[in-house]
Design a protein around this motif. Structure first.
Motif, short mmCIF file in Angstrom:
data_model
loop_
_atom_site.label_atom_id
_atom_site.label_comp_id
_atom_site.label_asym_id
_atom_site.label_seq_id
_atom_site.Cartn_x
_atom_site.Cartn_y
_atom_site.Cartn_z
N GLU A 45 28.82 45.84 38.50
CA GLU A 45 28.15 46.18 39.76
C GLU A 45 28.09 45.00 40.73
O GLU A 45 27.55 45.14 41.84
CB GLU A 45 26.73 46.68 39.47
N ASP A 46 28.63 43.85 40.36
CA ASP A 46 28.55 42.65 41.20
C ASP A 46 29.84 42.51 42.01
O ASP A 46 30.90 42.19 41.46
CB ASP A 46 28.35 41.41 40.33
N PRO A 47 29.81 42.71 43.32
CA PRO A 47 31.05 42.65 44.12
C PRO A 47 31.64 41.25 44.22
O PRO A 47 32.80 41.11 44.63
CB PRO A 47 30.59 43.16 45.49
N ASP A 48 30.88 40.23 43.85
CA ASP A 48 31.39 38.86 43.92
C ASP A 48 32.30 38.52 42.75
O ASP A 48 33.08 37.58 42.82
CB ASP A 48 30.22 37.87 43.95
N ARG A 50 35.45 39.11 40.32
CA ARG A 50 36.76 39.76 40.33
C ARG A 50 37.49 39.65 38.99
O ARG A 50 38.50 40.33 38.79
CB ARG A 50 37.62 39.16 41.44
N SER A 248 44.04 51.05 50.23
CA SER A 248 43.44 50.35 51.36
C SER A 248 44.52 49.84 52.29
O SER A 248 45.24 48.88 51.96
CB SER A 248 42.58 49.18 50.86
N ASP A 268 38.69 41.10 51.19
CA ASP A 268 37.25 41.31 51.18
C ASP A 268 36.78 41.71 49.78
O ASP A 268 37.51 42.34 49.00
CB ASP A 268 36.86 42.42 52.17
N ASP A 269 35.52 41.36 49.47
CA ASP A 269 34.91 41.81 48.23
C ASP A 269 34.72 43.32 48.26
O ASP A 269 34.72 43.95 49.33
CB ASP A 269 33.53 41.16 48.04
N LEU A 270 34.54 43.91 47.08
CA LEU A 270 34.13 45.30 47.03
C LEU A 270 32.68 45.42 47.48
O LEU A 270 31.95 44.44 47.55
CB LEU A 270 34.29 45.83 45.60
N LEU A 271 32.25 46.63 47.76
CA LEU A 271 30.88 46.86 48.19
C LEU A 271 29.98 47.07 46.98
O LEU A 271 30.42 47.48 45.91
CB LEU A 271 30.82 48.09 49.11
N GLU A 272 28.69 46.81 47.18
CA GLU A 272 27.72 47.06 46.11
C GLU A 272 27.50 48.55 45.96
O GLU A 272 27.60 49.30 46.92
CB GLU A 272 26.40 46.36 46.43
#
Length: 272
Positions: A45-48, A50, A248, A268-272
């Motif tokens: 669940e953490d978008p930071d 990878r 995307s 870009d990171d994924l969203l939360e």
């Protein structure tokens, strides 16, 4: 959040989980089983984050499940056997959930193995996406040596990672599976001469993964795992639907532009 079974560091989109009980050969004690599930659910669940590195400290990666904890899981002798076995089944499912969380983690998990990896440790690294090891490391399906069937995922995941006959030999004999043999038969992807070199190599791979589109990496893991568990036709249908809905265009344009200009794309990171 602090953990008792391991440390967690998140830097440059890479989460490093390090087993940190070398005095007991990183035996997987009671706290580990809840904490492992929780940390991978958190990472998912953490978008930071990878990519994840699963590492260890000391001489051995892990000696497997803590034997005192294992003894506490055994069924009661003075109750209805059927009810006692129902409790035992639920306890096994609880343990399995820790490694299911690794397998189902949204991002790739890279195992860095030094020394021995025994029993439940083999269940653990078999749930990871890729395994790397030191040249002197080894793996043992230890459960057969204490009169039980491995029950936390080795016998379900490892057959898709190595040849069938070798899988059966390791499961039936409980012999050492040395790193050079593991490398030659596809279980391990790279061997390093020592632990420092191993961690340097795995971090370099993790850095390359972290530089890719996180949406594309997550989708690739989803497709590979789906292909493992389904037919070719199902897999092709799934990826067609996936890309129809989640391709995307901004990421594709960034990647193409970077390739043409010989530069690095910033995704870009994924969203939360």
């Amino acid at each position: 959040m602090n953990y008792t079974s391991f440390t967690l560091d998140i830097t440059d989109h890479i989460a490093t989980i390090t087993l940190n009980n070398p005095e007991k050969a990183n035996a997987l004690a009671e706290d580990f089983w809840t904490e492992c599930r929780e940390v991978f659910e958190r990472i998912t669940e953490d978008p930071d984050v990878r990519v994840v590195i699963m590492a260890s400290t000391g001489r051995h990666f892990t000696s497997g499940i803590d034997l005192m904890y294992l003894q506490s899981l055994l069924p009661q002798q003075d109750v209805d056997p059927a009810r006692a076995m129902d409790v035992m089944r639920r306890k096994i499912k609880f343990l399995q959930a820790a490694f299911e969380a690794i397998d189902k983690c949204r991002v790739p998990v890279l195992a860095a193995v030094q020394g021995g990896c025994f029993g439940a440790g083999v269940d653990l690294v078999s749930a990871c996406d890729i395994r790397y090891a030191c040249q002197d490391s080894f793996f043992i399906i230890q459960e057969i040596n204490i009169g039980m069937v491995a029950d936390l995922g080795t016998l379900q995941r490892m057959p898709g990672q190595i040849p069938d006959g070798l899988m059966r030999e390791l499961a039936y004999t409980g012999r050492k599976y040395p790193a050079d043999e593991a490398m030659a038969t596809g279980y391990v992807t790279h061997l390093s001469p020592d632990h420092a070199g191993l961690m340097s190599h795995v971090r370099a791979i993790a850095t390359r993964i972290a530089a890719q589109s996180p949406l594309a990496i997550s989708g690739s893991k989803e497709m590979i795992n789906h292909a493992r568990d389904h037919s070719l036709a199902d897999g092709l249908d799934y990826i067609a639907s996936w890309n129809a809905g989640m391709l995307s265009l901004p990421d594709v344009m960034k990647g193409a532009t970077a390739a043409l200009s010989k530069s690095k794309a910033q995704f870009d990171d994924l969203l939360e």
